[in-house]
Design a protein around this motif. Structure first.
Motif, mmCIF file in Angstrom:
data_model
loop_
_atom_site.group_PDB
_atom_site.id
_atom_site.type_symbol
_atom_site.label_atom_id
_atom_site.label_comp_id
_atom_site.label_asym_id
_atom_site.label_seq_id
_atom_site.Cartn_x
_atom_site.Cartn_y
_atom_site.Cartn_z
ATOM 1 N N ALA A 43 32.792 33.366 47.808
ATOM 2 C CA ALA A 43 32.475 34.787 47.944
ATOM 3 C C ALA A 43 33.748 35.617 48.109
ATOM 4 O O ALA A 43 33.864 36.705 47.536
ATOM 5 N N TYR A 44 34.713 35.101 48.872
ATOM 6 C CA TYR A 44 35.989 35.814 48.998
ATOM 7 C C TYR A 44 36.683 35.909 47.641
ATOM 8 O O TYR A 44 37.225 36.956 47.283
ATOM 9 N N ASN A 45 36.679 34.825 46.894
ATOM 10 C CA ASN A 45 37.303 34.837 45.571
ATOM 11 C C ASN A 45 36.622 35.865 44.673
ATOM 12 O O ASN A 45 37.285 36.663 44.003
ATOM 13 N N ASN A 46 35.300 35.872 44.678
ATOM 14 C CA ASN A 46 34.571 36.791 43.810
ATOM 15 C C ASN A 46 34.757 38.248 44.233
ATOM 16 O O ASN A 46 34.902 39.134 43.379
ATOM 17 N N ARG A 47 34.788 38.497 45.544
ATOM 18 C CA ARG A 47 35.046 39.862 46.000
ATOM 19 C C ARG A 47 36.469 40.276 45.628
ATOM 20 O O ARG A 47 36.711 41.423 45.238
ATOM 21 N N GLY A 48 37.395 39.329 45.700
ATOM 22 C CA GLY A 48 38.763 39.627 45.290
ATOM 23 C C GLY A 48 38.857 40.059 43.832
ATOM 24 O O GLY A 48 39.637 40.942 43.480
ATOM 25 N N LEU A 49 38.057 39.434 42.986
ATOM 26 C CA LEU A 49 38.038 39.825 41.570
ATOM 27 C C LEU A 49 37.583 41.276 41.406
ATOM 28 O O LEU A 49 38.152 42.027 40.610
ATOM 29 N N VAL A 50 36.562 41.659 42.173
ATOM 30 C CA VAL A 50 36.075 43.041 42.118
ATOM 31 C C VAL A 50 37.164 43.993 42.615
ATOM 32 O O VAL A 50 37.430 45.026 41.984
ATOM 33 N N GLU A 51 37.784 43.643 43.734
ATOM 34 C CA GLU A 51 38.842 44.501 44.285
ATOM 35 C C GLU A 51 39.982 44.677 43.281
ATOM 36 O O GLU A 51 40.496 45.788 43.098
ATOM 37 N N LYS A 52 40.363 43.597 42.610
ATOM 38 C CA LYS A 52 41.433 43.682 41.616
ATOM 39 C C LYS A 52 41.015 44.567 40.453
ATOM 40 O O LYS A 52 41.783 45.411 39.991
ATOM 41 N N GLU A 53 39.784 44.394 39.979
ATOM 42 C CA GLU A 53 39.288 45.217 38.879
ATOM 43 C C GLU A 53 39.284 46.701 39.244
ATOM 44 O O GLU A 53 39.504 47.549 38.387
ATOM 45 N N LEU A 54 39.024 46.998 40.519
ATOM 46 C CA LEU A 54 39.003 48.387 40.975
ATOM 47 C C LEU A 54 40.399 48.913 41.308
ATOM 48 O O LEU A 54 40.546 50.086 41.654
ATOM 49 N N GLY A 55 41.407 48.048 41.229
ATOM 50 C CA GLY A 55 42.784 48.470 41.476
ATOM 51 C C GLY A 55 43.237 48.356 42.918
ATOM 52 O O GLY A 55 44.314 48.838 43.266
ATOM 53 N N PHE A 56 42.439 47.720 43.766
ATOM 54 C CA PHE A 56 42.806 47.544 45.171
ATOM 55 C C PHE A 56 43.509 46.196 45.336
ATOM 56 O O PHE A 56 42.919 45.218 45.812
ATOM 57 N N LEU A 57 44.783 46.157 44.944
ATOM 58 C CA LEU A 57 45.509 44.886 44.936
ATOM 59 C C LEU A 57 45.703 44.306 46.327
ATOM 60 O O LEU A 57 45.661 43.088 46.492
ATOM 61 N N ASP A 58 45.914 45.155 47.329
ATOM 62 C CA ASP A 58 46.087 44.641 48.689
ATOM 63 C C ASP A 58 44.807 43.964 49.184
ATOM 64 O O ASP A 58 44.861 42.912 49.819
ATOM 65 N N ARG A 59 43.664 44.563 48.881
ATOM 66 C CA ARG A 59 42.388 43.950 49.263
ATOM 67 C C ARG A 59 42.151 42.657 48.489
ATOM 68 O O ARG A 59 41.662 41.669 49.048
ATOM 69 N N ALA A 60 42.483 42.680 47.212
ATOM 70 C CA ALA A 60 42.326 41.469 46.394
ATOM 71 C C ALA A 60 43.219 40.358 46.938
ATOM 72 O O ALA A 60 42.782 39.212 47.069
#
Length: 167
Positions: A43-60
């Motif tokens: 789930a962390y990995n998948n949420r990280g993918l969403v964060e990266k797609e949205l441009g939130f690199l620190d969250r990813a």
């Protein structure tokens, strides 16, 4: 309807939302999954993918790091971590993350690509070229194996040999 308390139900729902290009809904679903199981690396990995797609690199970066902490053998999380580190120009760390991903699963294409780009940025062009040549060689060998298997099966059914050639 799926029970949101079932293991991975929210994670699976998040994946559906991602495919539907609904990143905010996906993030909420992954947040719910993590609230149920705070050590859920997937789930962390998948949420990280969403964060990266949205441009939130620190969250990813935070999510991929958590995924690797909770399960050190999720190769995709290591490759995704390397990809974010590449975006943040942390090239040595990107190479290390990709090396870890490839030690778990040597067939993760994104890890090979990110590692090669990071090595190029570090000025290690010969190693990056050797990596690309090795990858191309491995693909050619794999294609040759597929061709041989196909031909054997095709001939066993009475058909002629058919050539498949790598570029």
């Amino acid at each position: 309807a799926a029970n949101p308390r079932e293991p991975m139900a929210n994670n699976n729902l998040g994946l559906v939302y991602r495919r539907q290009d609904r990143p905010d809904a996906a993030r909420v679903a992954f947040d719910r999954e993590i609230a149920i199981d705070p050590r859920n690396a997937v789930a962390y990995n998948n949420r990280g993918l969403v964060e990266k797609e949205l441009g939130f690199l620190d969250r990813a970066l935070r999510d991929f790091t958590q995924a690797t902490r909770f399960s050190g053998d999720v190769a995709e999380a290591w490759a995704n971590l390397g990809n974010v580190l590449l975006d943040q120009r942390a090239y040595p760390q990107a190479v290390q993350a990709c090396d870890r991903a490839l030690s778990i699963n040597p067939n993760i294409a994104v890890a090979h690509a990110v590692r090669g780009r990071a090595l190029t940025e570090l000025g290690q062009l010969p190693e990056a070229i050797a990596l690309a040549q090795h990858k191309n060689h491995a693909q050619a060998v794999h294609l040759g194996q597929l061709s041989a298997t196909f031909n054997t099966q095709h001939q066993q059914r009475g058909g002629p040999s058919i050539g498949i050639h790598a570029a």
